[in-house]
Design an enzyme around this catalytic site. Structure first.
Site, short mmCIF file in Angstrom:
data_model
loop_
_atom_site.label_atom_id
_atom_site.label_comp_id
_atom_site.label_asym_id
_atom_site.label_seq_id
_atom_site.Cartn_x
_atom_site.Cartn_y
_atom_site.Cartn_z
N SER A 118 39.83 35.85 45.03
CA SER A 118 38.66 35.14 45.66
C SER A 118 37.48 35.01 44.73
CB SER A 118 38.15 36.36 46.86
OG SER A 118 37.37 37.22 46.20
N LYS A 119 36.52 34.30 45.17
CA LYS A 119 35.58 33.79 44.48
C LYS A 119 34.93 34.99 43.60
CE LYS A 119 33.80 29.52 44.49
NZ LYS A 119 33.55 28.81 42.99
N ARG A 120 34.90 36.28 44.03
CA ARG A 120 34.28 37.54 43.72
C ARG A 120 35.01 37.71 42.36
NH1 ARG A 120 34.94 40.64 48.23
NH2 ARG A 120 35.08 38.90 49.39
N ASP A 121 36.26 37.32 42.23
CA ASP A 121 37.03 37.76 40.99
C ASP A 121 36.70 36.64 39.76
OD1 ASP A 121 38.46 39.73 42.20
OD2 ASP A 121 39.51 38.05 43.43
N GLY A 122 35.81 35.78 40.04
CA GLY A 122 35.31 34.93 38.72
C GLY A 122 35.68 33.56 39.44
#
Ligand code: GLU
Length: 460
Positions: free
Chosen positions: A239-243
């Site tokens: 997801s976005k949180r992973d980069g």
């Protein structure tokens, strides 16, 4: 002829998982001398937008995946889909269902009270009576009532879907006449002549429904390849949180398109233990039948490693162009070859590279205080000052290394006595590429000025 397609739903941007699917479709079609088609699945008018569709096309351009023929937009094809719905009605393979929402809710409640799977009960399947007044019907397809649907998937192997567990007479057109997702995907894949469907395995559960539709029309069923997801390093959905997950963010972060394609081809497929693949090699060896069965994990370190590799490989002219969007233009710099060669070894992204170049081509505006404290003493200051004086007396005709070593010898000093202070003067910190390279690239005039600037700052 092998015909593949990439069929994104334009709800935002192109996700790197989507780009991986597109790459696999592209490689397989090109390798087989076939066609790679692009279809924008924009039937959900509330969630889809033209901007999102354009963003996908832009991302394709950036990575250089060229599709064949015109882009097919599903939103232009509603009339066409209607004729296919009508055909099934005419052939008695689909029927109108007048069940109201209330009736459907009641049915669901009864089924869940009996601990049964919620499932349409076929009450209008053979209906011949007078339809209830004022109800706009949905159209349902006559799906098999029992047995197995068997899928021969190129990645998953043989997958058995038990009809009783997962199918009913599902809706192919809503009461407002619009066709449903699985219906249009199947019609389009058939009409576009798609022979090989390569897509994410989140679509696996749609496949039996699509097979029912293929069979209803007697369309040839394509080969399917359901590609496992890309997971984050914790084994969860990326997801976005992973980069970055938006393909275009990779450009903004200074990744090269060839890095991303190389990275993605390896996320789920391999050829021995080879890591670096040119497009020619991907085309030579890629085969969707050898895509991994298990999900692959996103690895940022590897992405950076690959990018550093490609930054070392590409031409100076291209690097000079790539720096421009990052606000660094060295096209007129007299020593640009040396500047690029000196720094490209050290950069993992173009963004980082731009910062390094900037550091060299512009005199520092401030100095790293810790480094100043540590490296600048009255002795080093005197040595730096003498060095600047020597440069001032006569601009050296020999290279920086020869000149500096001769100077140090005349002073009975060592390079380690001068280099840290000199680095601080040149780039503002005690860390820089090889000092003689830095001096050469900066040029003796500017070297002198930068020393002067540091010395006058220290005086204040
Ligand atoms: N439009 C679907 C998606 O974006 C893909 C459909 C398919 O590949 O069959 O997930």
């Amino acid at each position: 002829m092998v015909i593949t397609r990439f069929a994104p739903s334009p709800t935002g941007y192109l996700h790197i998982g989507g780009l991986r699917t597109a790459l696999y479709c592209y490689l397989w079609a090109r390798k087989c001398g076939g066609k790679f088609l692009l279809r924008i699945e924009d039937t959900d008018l509330a969630r889809n937008s033209k901007e999102a569709a354009d963003a996908i096309v832009e991302a394709f351009k950036w990575v250089g995946l060229a599709h064949d023929g015109e882009i097919v937009y599903q939103s232009n094809r509603f009339e066409l889909y209607k004729t296919y719905v009508q055909q099934l009605l005419d052939e008695g393979k689909a029927y109108k269902c007048y069940m109201s929402k209330e009736e459907l809710d009641t049915l669901r409640e009864e089924q869940s009270a009996r601990k049964e799977r919620p499932r349409y009960d076929g009450r209008y399947r053979d209906f011949t009576g007078t339809p209830p007044h004022g109800v706009e019907p949905v159209i349902r397809i006559k799906a098999p009532l029992e047995g197995m649907i068997v899928l021969h998937d190129g990645i998953k192997g043989e997958v058995h879907f038990n009809v009783a567990d997962m199918l009913d007479d599902f809706i192919i057109a809503r009461s407002d006449g619009t066709p449903t997702y699985n219906f249009v995907v199947t019609i389009d894949d058939a009409l576009m002549g798609v022979t090989d469907v390569i897509r994410g395995d989140d679509h696996l559960s749609n496949t039996p429904k699509q097979i029912v539709i293929y069979n209803a029309f007697d369309f040839a069923i394509p080969k399917f390849f359901h590609v496992p997801m890309i997971l984050n390093p914790d084994g969860k959905k990326l997801s976005k949180r992973d980069g970055a997950t938006d393909v275009m963010d990779y450009e903004k972060e200074g990744f090269l398109p060839e890095t991303l394609l190389n990275f993605l081809v390896r996320l789920g497929w391999s050829h021995g233990d080879q890591e670096i693949f040119s497009m020619e090699e991907m085309l030579e060896w890629f085969d969707p039948n050898s895509i991994n069965k298990s999900a692959s994990a996103y690895n940022q370190e590897k992405l950076l490693w690959l990018n550093a590799h490609y930054i070392k490989e590409i031409s100076i002219e291209r690097l000079v162009e790539l720096l421009k969007p990052f606000g660094v233009d060295i096209s007129l710099h007299g020593n640009k070859e040396r500047l690029v060669e000196m720094l490209r070894e050290r950069a993992k992204t173009i963004k980082e590279f731009a910062v390094m170049v900037q550091q060299i081509i512009e005199a520092p505006n401030s100095y790293d205080e810790v480094a100043v404290q540590k490296c600048i003493t009255s002795e080093t200051k005197a040595l730096l000052s003498a060095y600047q004086e020597a440069l001032h007396v006569s601009t050296p005709t020999q290279g920086a290394e020869v000149f500096t070593k001769a100077f140090l010898e005349s002073k009975g000093a060592k390079l380690k006595d001068l280099a840290p202070a000199l680095r601080i003067a040149m780039v503002g910190t005690a860390v820089s590429p090889a000092i003689f390279d830095v001096l050469e690239v900066i040029g003796f005039n500017d070297v002198q000025e930068r020393i002067q600037k540091l010395l006058s700052t220290l005086k204040e």
